[in-house]
Design an enzyme around this catalytic site. Structure first.
Site, PDB file in Angstrom:
ATOM      1  CG  HIS A 126       0.271   6.208  -0.564  1.00 52.98           C
ATOM      2  ND1 HIS A 126      -0.781   6.947  -1.057  1.00 52.98           N
ATOM      3  CD2 HIS A 126      -0.172   5.657   0.607  1.00 52.98           C
ATOM      4  CE1 HIS A 126      -1.817   6.848  -0.243  1.00 52.98           C
ATOM      5  NE2 HIS A 126      -1.479   6.065   0.770  1.00 52.98           N
TER       6      HIS A 126
ATOM      7  CD  GLU B 187      -4.610   6.579   2.632  1.00 47.72           C
ATOM      8  OE1 GLU B 187      -4.402   5.346   2.761  1.00 47.72           O
ATOM      9  OE2 GLU B 187      -3.687   7.404   2.637  1.00 47.72           O
TER      10      GLU B 187
ATOM     11  CG  HIS C 123      -1.643   1.265   1.489  1.00 50.94           C
ATOM     12  ND1 HIS C 123      -2.968   1.468   1.160  1.00 50.94           N
ATOM     13  CD2 HIS C 123      -1.222   2.423   2.069  1.00 50.94           C
ATOM     14  CE1 HIS C 123      -3.334   2.678   1.504  1.00 50.94           C
ATOM     15  NE2 HIS C 123      -2.290   3.282   2.073  1.00 50.94           N
ATOM     16  CD  GLU C 124       2.023   3.415   3.689  1.00 48.28           C
ATOM     17  OE1 GLU C 124       2.205   4.495   3.091  1.00 48.28           O
ATOM     18  OE2 GLU C 124       1.057   3.238   4.450  1.00 48.28           O
TER      19      GLU C 124
END
Length: 318
Positions: A134, A200, A130-131
């Protein structure tokens, strides 16, 4: 569409900042506001990652000091076709993670020992993916710019009445200034949070694709939301704007409202469940199972190294 929406929100935030400068100081005030915004963004562009990591007391780890965690991130970065980011661990019982850096070539990812203690390997992989999503989407730069402009609006608003000394013969201008001082920070906060919530969902989808396991990320989100709500985050309490950095809110505020920094966790889990079905994953995980005890060994063998005087320091008094 997501990029267009973000661009429009950023433009609205910049226009709001300049309008506040104009209301307080006329054309000169607008120009000064623009120059301040440019200066702050240039400084933040080059130094945001250092500021954020220092704020959290993060320590960098490598293949020697934290081999399992480091190699897990390395494998995910390779799958995402990204340069290897710097990897940090934050000695804090608050379970969370974030990414920072101005571009993929200068990115860093960080996780707290609290997160590493309550998640299993697959869930940690989902979080770090997930990071990295980003980073791949360049959200870290966008969110930093948004936070900087929003902070500048609040700062300018705080001094608005002082800048515009008012006599009784200029009541209309004084009223406009008062409205700007009240409304501008509020509007900036809404725009800032709207961008954060949009990003998100995109990082959840990207992270699930990178890790190949949407349900592991969904399970991690459920555990982290529960743990983060129960364990205080001193950094976010001192600086609420930092809450938008994390994978789950740094402060206990939930729901898809105008004032939430993140989408509702249940909605995020539902979206990941739909993605899992699309990707052909097996039966749903029990994502609302209770998290593991906070004092269990980390799934990746990372141990906390308490800073003197921190909440984890066994010699700390009080």
């Amino acid at each position: 569409m997501n990029g267009f929406k973000t661009t429009m929100l950023l433009a609205a935030l910049t226009a709001l900042f300049m309008a506040l400068g104009f209301t307080i100081g006329g054309r000169g005030g607008m120009i000064i506001a623009l120059l301040v915004a440019v200066g702050m963004n240039l400084f933040t562009y080059w130094n945001a990652d250092k500021i954020v990591l220092k704020m959290h007391g993060a320590r960098q780890v490598d293949a020697t000091s934290a081999p399992e965690f480091y190699n897990l991130v390395a494998g995910l970065a390779q799958r995402a076709q990204l340069p290897m980011p710097k990897v940090y661990v934050i000695d804090s019982p608050h379970p969370n993670a974030f990414a920072t850096g101005r571009n993929p070539e200068n990115a860093a990812v960080a996780a707290t020992t609290g997160l590493l203690n309550i998640l299993n390997r697959e869930e940690i992989a989902g979080v770090m993916a997930h990071e990295l999503a980003h980073v791949r989407n360049r959200d870290t730069l966008i969110m930093t710019m948004v936070a900087t402009i929003a902070g500048a609006i609040s700062m300018l608003a705080n001094f608005g009445l002082f800048f515009r000394g008012g006599g009784g013969d200029n009541r209309g201008a004084m009223l406009a200034t008062i409205l700007a001082v009240i409304v501008a920070p509020f509007a900036a906060m809404i725009v800032q949070m709207a961008i954060s919530r949009t990003r998100e969902y995109g990082a959840d989808k990207g992270g699930a694709e990178i890790s190949g396991n949407p349900r592991a990320l969904a399970s991690a989100l459920a555990k982290l939301a529960q743990g983060a709500a129960a364990v205080p985050n001193p950094v976010a309490e001192r600086n609420p704007a930092a809450s938008q950095l994390y994978i789950v809110p740094g402060l206990a505020r939930g729901g898809d409202s105008l004032f939430s920094t993140h989408p509702d966790t249940g909605n995020r889990i539902a979206a990941l469940e739909e993605l899992a079905v699309t990707m052909g994953q097996s039966a749903p995980l029990d994502v609302f199972a209770a998290p593991a005890p906070a004092n269990r060994p980390s799934a990746l063998g990372v141990r906390a190294t308490p800073r003197r005087g921190s909440a984890l320091d066994p010699n700390r008094r009080g």
